[in-house]
Design an enzyme around this catalytic site. Structure first.
Site, PDB file in Angstrom:
ATOM      1  N   HIS A 300      20.125  23.482 -28.500  1.00  0.00           N
ATOM      2  CA  HIS A 300      19.810  23.703 -27.087  1.00  0.00           C
ATOM      3  C   HIS A 300      20.993  24.344 -26.364  1.00  0.00           C
ATOM      4  O   HIS A 300      20.853  25.383 -25.708  1.00  0.00           O
ATOM      5  CB  HIS A 300      19.450  22.359 -26.452  1.00  0.00           C
ATOM      6  CG  HIS A 300      19.184  22.403 -24.973  1.00  0.00           C
ATOM      7  ND1 HIS A 300      17.959  22.076 -24.436  1.00  0.00           N
ATOM      8  CD2 HIS A 300      19.980  22.700 -23.917  1.00  0.00           C
ATOM      9  CE1 HIS A 300      18.009  22.203 -23.121  1.00  0.00           C
ATOM     10  NE2 HIS A 300      19.244  22.575 -22.783  1.00  0.00           N
ATOM     11  N   GLU A 301      22.156  23.722 -26.501  1.00  0.00           N
ATOM     12  CA  GLU A 301      23.333  24.227 -25.798  1.00  0.00           C
ATOM     13  C   GLU A 301      23.790  25.570 -26.355  1.00  0.00           C
ATOM     14  O   GLU A 301      24.244  26.448 -25.598  1.00  0.00           O
ATOM     15  CB  GLU A 301      24.468  23.200 -25.862  1.00  0.00           C
ATOM     16  CG  GLU A 301      24.146  21.862 -25.196  1.00  0.00           C
ATOM     17  CD  GLU A 301      23.708  22.004 -23.751  1.00  0.00           C
ATOM     18  OE1 GLU A 301      24.177  22.934 -23.066  1.00  0.00           O
ATOM     19  OE2 GLU A 301      22.878  21.191 -23.308  1.00  0.00           O
ATOM     20  N   HIS A 304      22.107  28.519 -24.772  1.00  0.00           N
ATOM     21  CA  HIS A 304      22.524  28.828 -23.402  1.00  0.00           C
ATOM     22  C   HIS A 304      23.649  29.860 -23.346  1.00  0.00           C
ATOM     23  O   HIS A 304      23.798  30.564 -22.344  1.00  0.00           O
ATOM     24  CB  HIS A 304      23.023  27.567 -22.694  1.00  0.00           C
ATOM     25  CG  HIS A 304      21.939  26.706 -22.124  1.00  0.00           C
ATOM     26  ND1 HIS A 304      20.810  27.214 -21.520  1.00  0.00           N
ATOM     27  CD2 HIS A 304      21.838  25.353 -22.035  1.00  0.00           C
ATOM     28  CE1 HIS A 304      20.057  26.214 -21.100  1.00  0.00           C
ATOM     29  NE2 HIS A 304      20.654  25.085 -21.393  1.00  0.00           N
ATOM     30  N   ASP A 313      16.929  26.760 -18.281  1.00  0.00           N
ATOM     31  CA  ASP A 313      16.241  25.463 -18.326  1.00  0.00           C
ATOM     32  C   ASP A 313      15.071  25.515 -17.350  1.00  0.00           C
ATOM     33  O   ASP A 313      15.153  25.043 -16.220  1.00  0.00           O
ATOM     34  CB  ASP A 313      17.195  24.322 -17.948  1.00  0.00           C
ATOM     35  CG  ASP A 313      18.260  24.088 -19.006  1.00  0.00           C
ATOM     36  OD1 ASP A 313      17.896  23.995 -20.191  1.00  0.00           O
ATOM     37  OD2 ASP A 313      19.449  23.992 -18.648  1.00  0.00           O
ATOM     38  N   TYR A 316      11.966  20.706 -19.003  1.00  0.00           N
ATOM     39  CA  TYR A 316      12.513  19.796 -20.008  1.00  0.00           C
ATOM     40  C   TYR A 316      11.376  18.965 -20.609  1.00  0.00           C
ATOM     41  O   TYR A 316      10.377  18.679 -19.948  1.00  0.00           O
ATOM     42  CB  TYR A 316      13.503  18.816 -19.375  1.00  0.00           C
ATOM     43  CG  TYR A 316      14.807  19.412 -18.895  1.00  0.00           C
ATOM     44  CD1 TYR A 316      15.622  20.159 -19.735  1.00  0.00           C
ATOM     45  CD2 TYR A 316      15.251  19.179 -17.598  1.00  0.00           C
ATOM     46  CE1 TYR A 316      16.831  20.672 -19.296  1.00  0.00           C
ATOM     47  CE2 TYR A 316      16.467  19.685 -17.148  1.00  0.00           C
ATOM     48  CZ  TYR A 316      17.250  20.432 -18.001  1.00  0.00           C
ATOM     49  OH  TYR A 316      18.455  20.936 -17.559  1.00  0.00           O
TER      50      TYR A 316
END
Length: 350
Positions: A300-301, A304, A313, A316
């Site tokens: 996920h990170e 980014h 985002d 969620y």
């Protein structure tokens, strides 16, 4: 004075209806601050949220919203031409369902009827006005909140929002934080370091497997459509490009910062500060693999980072990500949680 049974029933229904109407939760949100600043470093605004209804509300402290001081993209800022400053803050992994089940009081803000809370936001840590220049700007905070009802459901509520206007001149940006990659770990215990080594290894496998799957399944699959919506070659190429870049990262060589004390946030990154990931409390309580896992959080990170495609985002959680894939595939292929759930593949789809 006597009433017929039918009249009594009618009156009862009217009273119940009136009580139902009066019990509708409502909020108001106002942004205030200085009328002008000659240095963006002094641009601090106050978001004041008031419970204007007649029932107590237990609100989630979503890091993307006005109740959190994290430098997320909480505000809509426009000049007279409609242009917006560049966002330079953090992108965060947060799962409302996890926070809602937490016993941590810091996960919530409880407002009784008539009660208010004022939160100060330092906008210089999240926005750069160099591109748009000096001038008058309109500031409005995101007015979407979520509260926990009596059945423990997470319910969205939109506050009646009031914006404010200020003129900005002089220095238009502060120096973005530089988080140097001097070490692999910052403030991490030996146990945390072991867990991160393990998670990075699994995340690397997730990334490689996701890339291989996308390269093999060129015409769409249930796994692809569940998380990214109706297949088109251009949208598939977007996702493929993200995973190709992530796979080319050596995730174990990222710098992991364990100093975040927010118990209900998983992690966050500054997108332009490639390879530096800050882990928070929810990360350490997550499983190694599976839904909303430690390995998945690293995916996920990673997504980014601007270098890896720079996802956002938009939503969620698995339920909202599935819905996003149906109603807005264009956003789904740019949504970080959608990439995480595709990579975690739990439950397994083919």
């Amino acid at each position: 004075m006597m009433f017929s049974s039918s009249l009594r029933s009618t009156l009862t229904l009217l009273v119940v209806a009136a009580l139902s109407v009066s019990a509708t939760p409502t909020l108001s949100l106002k942004v205030s601050g200085p009328q002008s600043v000659n240095d963006v470093g002094r641009l601090r605004v106050v978001a004041t949220l008031v419970n204007t209804g007649d029932e107590t509300l237990k609100l989630l402290n979503d890091p993307r919203g006005a109740l959190s001081t994290l430098p997320t993209d909480t505000f809509t800022i426009t000049d007279v031409s409609g242009s917006t400053p560049a966002f330079t803050g953090v992108k965060v992994k947060y799962v409302p369902q996890v926070a809602a089940s937490s016993n941590d009081k810091k996960a919530f803000t409880v407002l009784a009827p008539g009660q208010s809370i004022a939160v100060t936001h330092n906008l210089a840590t999240a926005y750069n006005f160099t591109r748009t220049g000096e001038g008058s700007y309109n500031f409005e905070a995101d007015n979407l909140f979520h509260y926990i009802d009596n059945q423990n459901n997470i319910v969205p509520i939109y506050a009646d929002a009031a914006a404010y206007t200020a003129r900005i001149s002089g220095r238009l940006a502060v120096v973005e934080p530089t988080l140097f990659k001097r070490a692999r770990f910052v403030g991490c215990s030996s146990d945390q370091q072991s867990k991160l080594d393990e998670a990075a290894k699994v995340a690397q496998t997730f990334a490689a497997e996701s890339l291989a799957f996308l390269e093999d399944k060129k015409d769409g699959s249930s796994r692809y459509t569940t998380w990214f919506g109706t297949h088109t070659s251009s949208r598939r190429d977007t996702v493929l490009g993200h995973f190709k870049k992530i796979s080319n990262n050596t995730l174990a060589e990222y710098t992991f910062d364990c100093t975040c004390k927010d118990a209900n946030t998983y992690a966050y990154v500054y997108p332009n500060n490639f390879g530096y990931v800050t882990l928070c409390g929810a990360f350490w309580k997550a499983p190694l693999e599976g839904t909303d896992s430690r390995a998945g959080t690293i995916i996920h990170e990673s997504s980014h980072f601007t270098k890896n495609g720079g996802t956002d985002d938009h939503v969620y959680g698995q339920t909202k990500c599935k819905d996003l894939a149906i109603r807005n595939p264009k956003q789904a292929v740019n949504n970080a949680d959608s990439h995480e759930y595709f990579a975690e593949n739990n439950p397994s789809l083919s």
